[in-house]
Design a protein around this motif. Structure first.
Motif, PDB file in Angstrom:
ATOM      1  N   SER A 165       0.774  -1.278   0.228  1.00 14.90           N
ATOM      2  CA  SER A 165      -0.181   0.078   0.001  1.00 14.90           C
ATOM      3  C   SER A 165       1.259   1.231  -0.011  1.00 14.90           C
ATOM      4  O   SER A 165       2.432   0.988   0.443  1.00 14.90           O
ATOM      5  CB  SER A 165      -1.170   0.588   1.098  1.00 14.90           C
ATOM      6  OG  SER A 165       0.054  -0.092   2.440  1.00 14.90           O
ATOM      7  N   ARG A 166       0.189   2.371  -0.891  1.00 15.41           N
ATOM      8  CA  ARG A 166       0.805   3.289  -0.693  1.00 15.41           C
ATOM      9  C   ARG A 166       0.272   4.884  -0.283  1.00 15.41           C
ATOM     10  O   ARG A 166      -1.465   4.733   0.105  1.00 15.41           O
ATOM     11  CB  ARG A 166       1.809   3.542  -1.960  1.00 15.41           C
ATOM     12  CG  ARG A 166       2.741   2.958  -2.439  1.00 15.41           C
ATOM     13  CD  ARG A 166       3.605   2.817  -3.845  1.00 15.41           C
ATOM     14  NE  ARG A 166       3.901   1.747  -3.816  1.00 15.41           N
ATOM     15  CZ  ARG A 166       5.130   2.191  -3.878  1.00 15.41           C
ATOM     16  NH1 ARG A 166       6.049   2.829  -3.108  1.00 15.41           N
ATOM     17  NH2 ARG A 166       6.580   0.811  -4.503  1.00 15.41           N
ATOM     18  N   PHE A 167       0.732   5.511  -0.327  1.00 14.97           N
ATOM     19  CA  PHE A 167      -0.347   7.329  -0.091  1.00 14.97           C
ATOM     20  C   PHE A 167      -1.203   7.197  -1.795  1.00 14.97           C
ATOM     21  O   PHE A 167      -0.874   6.893  -2.526  1.00 14.97           O
ATOM     22  CB  PHE A 167       0.627   8.480  -0.273  1.00 14.97           C
ATOM     23  CG  PHE A 167      -0.139   9.094  -0.481  1.00 14.97           C
ATOM     24  CD1 PHE A 167      -1.354   9.965   1.090  1.00 14.97           C
ATOM     25  CD2 PHE A 167       0.265  10.723  -1.808  1.00 14.97           C
ATOM     26  CE1 PHE A 167      -1.743  11.595   0.691  1.00 14.97           C
ATOM     27  CE2 PHE A 167      -1.183  11.182  -1.131  1.00 14.97           C
ATOM     28  CZ  PHE A 167      -1.903  11.870  -0.115  1.00 14.97           C
ATOM     29  N   MET A 168      -2.493   6.993  -1.110  1.00 15.70           N
ATOM     30  CA  MET A 168      -3.496   6.990  -2.467  1.00 15.70           C
ATOM     31  C   MET A 168      -3.371   6.364  -3.361  1.00 15.70           C
ATOM     32  O   MET A 168      -4.240   5.499  -4.703  1.00 15.70           O
ATOM     33  CB  MET A 168      -3.279   8.298  -3.061  1.00 15.70           C
ATOM     34  CG  MET A 168      -3.482   9.174  -3.080  1.00 15.70           C
ATOM     35  SD  MET A 168      -5.482   9.659  -2.542  1.00 15.70           S
ATOM     36  CE  MET A 168      -6.018  10.248  -3.720  1.00 15.70           C
ATOM     37  N   THR A 200     -12.344   5.278  -4.689  1.00 18.34           N
ATOM     38  CA  THR A 200     -11.298   4.834  -4.491  1.00 18.34           C
ATOM     39  C   THR A 200      -9.654   4.351  -4.959  1.00 18.34           C
ATOM     40  O   THR A 200     -10.055   4.161  -6.759  1.00 18.34           O
ATOM     41  CB  THR A 200     -11.971   2.798  -4.016  1.00 18.34           C
ATOM     42  OG1 THR A 200     -12.598   2.371  -3.617  1.00 18.34           O
ATOM     43  CG2 THR A 200     -10.967   2.057  -3.878  1.00 18.34           C
ATOM     44  N   PHE A 201      -9.583   5.167  -4.999  1.00 23.97           N
ATOM     45  CA  PHE A 201      -8.320   5.572  -5.311  1.00 23.97           C
ATOM     46  C   PHE A 201      -6.806   4.443  -5.501  1.00 23.97           C
ATOM     47  O   PHE A 201      -6.723   4.437  -4.425  1.00 23.97           O
ATOM     48  CB  PHE A 201      -7.825   7.135  -5.465  1.00 23.97           C
ATOM     49  CG  PHE A 201      -8.286   8.200  -5.773  1.00 23.97           C
ATOM     50  CD1 PHE A 201      -8.549   8.524  -7.069  1.00 23.97           C
ATOM     51  CD2 PHE A 201      -9.656   8.002  -4.722  1.00 23.97           C
ATOM     52  CE1 PHE A 201      -9.586   9.781  -6.898  1.00 23.97           C
ATOM     53  CE2 PHE A 201     -10.831   9.359  -5.023  1.00 23.97           C
ATOM     54  CZ  PHE A 201     -10.388   9.949  -5.343  1.00 23.97           C
ATOM     55  N   VAL A 202      -6.573   4.151  -6.478  1.00 23.45           N
ATOM     56  CA  VAL A 202      -5.010   3.131  -6.479  1.00 23.45           C
ATOM     57  C   VAL A 202      -4.230   3.489  -7.521  1.00 23.45           C
ATOM     58  O   VAL A 202      -4.042   3.465  -8.544  1.00 23.45           O
ATOM     59  CB  VAL A 202      -5.246   1.276  -6.618  1.00 23.45           C
ATOM     60  CG1 VAL A 202      -4.305   1.123  -6.620  1.00 23.45           C
ATOM     61  CG2 VAL A 202      -6.219   1.199  -5.462  1.00 23.45           C
ATOM     62  N   LEU A 203      -3.571   4.891  -6.815  1.00 21.74           N
ATOM     63  CA  LEU A 203      -2.638   5.886  -8.048  1.00 21.74           C
ATOM     64  C   LEU A 203      -0.908   5.173  -8.174  1.00 21.74           C
ATOM     65  O   LEU A 203      -0.473   5.057  -9.067  1.00 21.74           O
ATOM     66  CB  LEU A 203      -2.308   6.897  -7.472  1.00 21.74           C
ATOM     67  CG  LEU A 203      -3.456   8.100  -6.875  1.00 21.74           C
ATOM     68  CD1 LEU A 203      -3.108   8.770  -6.733  1.00 21.74           C
ATOM     69  CD2 LEU A 203      -4.651   7.860  -8.505  1.00 21.74           C
ATOM     70  N   ASP A 204      -0.541   4.069  -7.428  1.00 23.67           N
ATOM     71  CA  ASP A 204       0.106   3.309  -7.741  1.00 23.67           C
ATOM     72  C   ASP A 204      -0.196   1.587  -9.053  1.00 23.67           C
ATOM     73  O   ASP A 204      -1.369   0.981  -8.522  1.00 23.67           O
ATOM     74  CB  ASP A 204       0.409   2.253  -6.435  1.00 23.67           C
ATOM     75  CG  ASP A 204       1.864   1.362  -6.816  1.00 23.67           C
ATOM     76  OD1 ASP A 204       2.084   0.464  -7.367  1.00 23.67           O
ATOM     77  OD2 ASP A 204       2.863   1.334  -6.765  1.00 23.67           O
ATOM     78  N   GLY A 211      -5.562  -5.610  -9.139  1.00 27.25           N
ATOM     79  CA  GLY A 211      -6.591  -5.255  -8.769  1.00 27.25           C
ATOM     80  C   GLY A 211      -6.737  -5.108  -7.218  1.00 27.25           C
ATOM     81  O   GLY A 211      -8.214  -4.971  -6.894  1.00 27.25           O
ATOM     82  N   MET A 212      -5.879  -4.661  -6.831  1.00 28.02           N
ATOM     83  CA  MET A 212      -5.944  -4.706  -5.775  1.00 28.02           C
ATOM     84  C   MET A 212      -7.215  -3.547  -4.921  1.00 28.02           C
ATOM     85  O   MET A 212      -7.389  -2.902  -5.350  1.00 28.02           O
ATOM     86  CB  MET A 212      -4.250  -3.763  -4.675  1.00 28.02           C
ATOM     87  CG  MET A 212      -3.258  -5.144  -5.069  1.00 28.02           C
ATOM     88  SD  MET A 212      -4.444  -6.732  -4.118  1.00 28.02           S
ATOM     89  CE  MET A 212      -3.926  -5.703  -2.365  1.00 28.02           C
TER      90      MET A 212
END
Length: 335
Positions: A165-168, A200-204, A211-212
């Protein structure tokens, strides 16, 4: 160039002359007193607006340390620290209410012979605006916005090479409208929103491709080559219920309960995302406080990674109940 300098000097001289003439004019004009009175009145109005605003700032740190010297039972030296800050800015006048808050938390643990590890990481921002029909009603027509994410990378320790996990990644926003019950005497709020958009944002991109956190994963061929990148944003439309309650149960001991329930209309309606925090705060004196609490989460879109077959690689498994228990004593400064 000389012309520009002369022009500037002429403008300065003209301004000085106008200011001097205006000063004498104001001294002779009786309306100058009225202007001063108006200015004082405007200042009074500005000061009166301030009484509708309330603010609270909290900064704190919880520390724990264990050190061993010739201890025959064994053990590792360790130091843990949790830094946190809370900010509140609230406005209330007549039939209008506007509440804003921000919460920041970050914890670390250092053990002898091991890298520093993160123990807590949270960034939350909330804002709600509401108005009521009369001064006696506790029900408000309300709109609410919230955002939460984290500051730094999260890892499945002891692996610190690949972040889970990371920021955003993830980052969550809720935006909706409904009705809110607010009881200032009991310090109880209940918010019901039948119209809430959750993003839901997954910017990585690596996490998005996997698909996390519920986003659409990447499309690959038989060899694993990416044909289409995974989506970075997932939007849901559903029903949101939140509740907040705070009460002093004994002298210098208060309980704070925060609950959030969300269900998506379009995807498995009835499958509820839960975010529940319960904290007991104990005041030792003005600056020293102790607290104990629990934090429970469940989100069907959050999948977990673990090494299920012992090959050293993390496989993606299904959602699980997330539980965090906290106990701390530290220094707190409020103003």
């Amino acid at each position: 160039m000389k012309f520009q300098i002369l022009l500037i000097l002429f403008c300065i001289t003209s301004i000085k002359s106008f200011a001097s003439d205006y000063k004498h004019l104001v001294a002779r004009d009786t309306t100058a007193t009225d202007t001063t009175a108006t200015t004082a009145k405007d200042t009074t109005n500005t000061d009166s607006m301030l009484i509708y605003w309330t603010e609270k700032n909290t900064f704190g740190v919880n520390l724990s340390e264990v050190a061993f010297v010739n201890w025959n039972s064994g053990g590792n030296n360790s130091v843990s620290a949790l830094f946190y800050a809370n900010f509140q800015r609230n406005f209330e006048k007549d039939y209008t209410m506007w509440k804003n808050s921000a919460s920041l938390r970050y914890g670390i643990n250092a053990q002898e012979g091991r890298e520093i590890r993160k123990t807590e990481d949270e960034l939350r921002i909330n804002s709600s605006f509401g108005f009521r029909q009369d001064s006696t009603s506790n029900w408000y027509y309300s709109g609410k916005f919230s955002f939460n994410s984290q500051f730094s990378n999260g890892y499945k320790y002891p692996d610190t090479e690949v972040a889970i996990s990371r920021f955003m990644a993830p980052g969550y926003t809720f935006l909706g409208g409904g009705t809110e019950y607010s009881d200032p005497v009991q310090d109880l709020t209940v918010y019901l929103s039948p119209v809430t958009f959750k993003s839901t944002f997954v910017l990585d991109q690596r996490l998005a491709n996997e698909g996390m956190f519920g986003v659409e994963p990447a499309v690959t061929d038989e060899l694993g080559n990416i044909l289409r990148e995974g989506e970075n944003v997932r939007t849901e439309f559903g029903f949101l219920v939140t509740s907040g309650y705070s009460k002093e149960v004994w002298e210098n001991i208060d309980v704070n309960n925060q609950l959030s329930l969300y269900s998506d209309y379009l995807n498995k309606f009835g499958n509820i995302d839960v975010d529940w925090q319960l904290a007991v705060n104990m005041k030792v004196n003005e600056f020293v406080k102790a607290n104990v609490g629990t934090h429970i989460r469940y989100d069907d879109d959050v999948k977990f990674k673990e090494d299920t077959n012992g090959d050293g690689k993390l496989e993606t498994s299904g959602p699980r109940v997330q539980l965090k228990q906290m106990l701390g004593v530290g220094v707190v400064y409020e103003f």
